[in-house]
Design a protein around this motif. Structure first.
Motif, PDB file in Angstrom:
ATOM      1  N   ASN A 151       3.954  31.611  -9.323  1.00 32.19           N
ATOM      2  CA  ASN A 151       3.664  32.344  -8.267  1.00 32.19           C
ATOM      3  C   ASN A 151       4.222  31.499  -6.823  1.00 32.19           C
ATOM      4  OD1 ASN A 151       1.997  34.208  -6.855  1.00 32.19           O
ATOM      5  ND2 ASN A 151       0.637  32.589  -6.265  1.00 32.19           N
ATOM      6  N   LYS A 155       6.529  32.873  -3.877  1.00 28.50           N
ATOM      7  CA  LYS A 155       6.299  32.825  -2.480  1.00 28.50           C
ATOM      8  C   LYS A 155       7.399  31.912  -1.855  1.00 28.50           C
ATOM      9  CE  LYS A 155       1.209  33.738  -2.671  1.00 28.50           C
ATOM     10  NZ  LYS A 155       0.189  33.277  -2.129  1.00 28.50           N
ATOM     11  N   ALA A 166       3.859  40.651  -3.053  1.00 32.12           N
ATOM     12  CA  ALA A 166       2.958  39.585  -3.147  1.00 32.12           C
ATOM     13  C   ALA A 166       2.327  40.073  -4.492  1.00 32.12           C
ATOM     14  CB  ALA A 166       2.119  39.413  -2.095  1.00 32.12           C
ATOM     15  N   PRO A 251      -2.753  38.050  -0.818  1.00 29.55           N
ATOM     16  CA  PRO A 251      -2.745  37.852   0.545  1.00 29.55           C
ATOM     17  C   PRO A 251      -4.132  37.914   1.142  1.00 29.55           C
ATOM     18  CG  PRO A 251      -1.006  39.318   0.083  1.00 29.55           C
ATOM     19  CD  PRO A 251      -1.930  39.339  -1.002  1.00 29.55           C
TER      20      PRO A 251
END
Length: 306
Positions: A151, A155, A166, A251
């Motif tokens: 992850n 990002k 995302a 998010p």
């Protein structure tokens, strides 16, 4: 000549349906899970408020207690958070995101794990050895650390990613930590099935290896996969909640249950317990009901218990 029973009629006459009807735990777990799923899927229609619409939020409504407490309001049955969002509505929308990510990651894990497990068990040799060594490497690391690493890399590569990207990165991060169990299970079952007479007969008549794996071997190894997948849904939802609680999950504009728990944790010691307790309870209900259904399914599909 009597008509052949339909698939639905055969299912209603099966031992699986009989076992389900006779299990109070499975019935209760399925009722709880079905209620949570309906609330999550139809959140825009069922939720009394839209917690994602900033124009409807009022800071004067922040940290209101549940309706049954002294300062509570019937407008917000479970109270509000520090931004004035309705907790009940936030639970519906948060469960929607958590279930989507959990089911998506499990589906991807099943596709990857079953494909590699079939290939390793049927082909054998160096292919089998390589895939199993990759599985050993994956099992040597804690799954949450692997998910954090993937992850974080995602990002970093896509710093301005939208919500869709995302979510995709998060699903991939969780899926790549869960495919190993499917691969090892399917490999073991495939090693048994590939030496049976129906596979040998298919080879004799000239059926290709890919078709044998897809049409003959795969249906006979899906039983254990179904059980693992059911149990993995709860684990995937908890993993997503853990990542969101650590601030590296979904998010902030689309809060999941983990994000809601993290936000509520900041208010826990100030006496606003409902902001974190209710999302935590929702997470427990979903995970527990899925685990109970998985345990029932494992016992129902075990021929030694019948």
């Amino acid at each position: 000549m009597s008509a052949q029973p339909t698939r639905w009629q055969r299912f209603l006459a099966s031992n699986l349906w009989y076992s389900f009807r006779r299990s109070p735990v499975a019935l209760l777990a399925s009722l709880i899970l079905l209620t949570c799923v309906i609330c999550a899927v139809f959140a825009p229609q069922i939720a009394p408020h839209n917690p994602l619409d900033l124009a409807t939020l009022n800071l004067m409504d922040a940290t209101l207690p549940p309706a049954w407490m002294a300062e509570g309001s019937t407008k917000f049955l479970l109270g509000t958070d520090g931004y004035g969002r309705d907790i009940l509505s936030a639970l519906f929308y948060g469960a929607r995101i958590s279930l989507f990510i959990g089911l998506g990651s499990v589906l991807l894990s099943v596709v990857i794990g079953v494909s590699l497990g079939l290939l390793a068990g049927f082909v054998g040799g160096k292919v089998d050895g390589f895939i199993m060594r990759v599985c050993d490497v994956m099992l040597s690391f804690p799954s949450i650390l692997v998910a954090l690493l993937i992850n974080g890399v995602g990002k970093t590569l896509f710093p301005d990613a939208g919500e869709t990207l995302a979510f995709s990165v998060l699903i991939l991060a969780i899926a790549l930590t869960g495919w190993v169990q499917y691969a090892r299970t399917v490999r073991g079952s495939t090693l048994v099935e590939r030496n049976k007479e129906y596979v040998q007969a298919a080879r004799v008549v000239g059926v290709g290896s890919l078709r044998i794996m897809r049409r003959h071997v795969l249906p006979n190894v899906l039983g254990p996969v179904l059980v693992i997948a059911t149990l993995q849904v709860a684990l995937a939802i908890i993993t997503e909640a853990t990542l969101s609680f650590l601030g590296v999950g979904v998010p902030p504009t689309s809060p999941s249950l983990g994000t809601l728990i993290r936000i509520g944790n900041e208010f826990l010691y100030s006496g606003h317990w409902w902001i974190t307790i209710f999302p935590g309870l929702m997470l427990v209900l979903i995970s527990l009901s899925v685990n109970l259904l998985g345990d029932w399914l494992r016992d129902a599909l075990n021929p030694r218990l019948h």
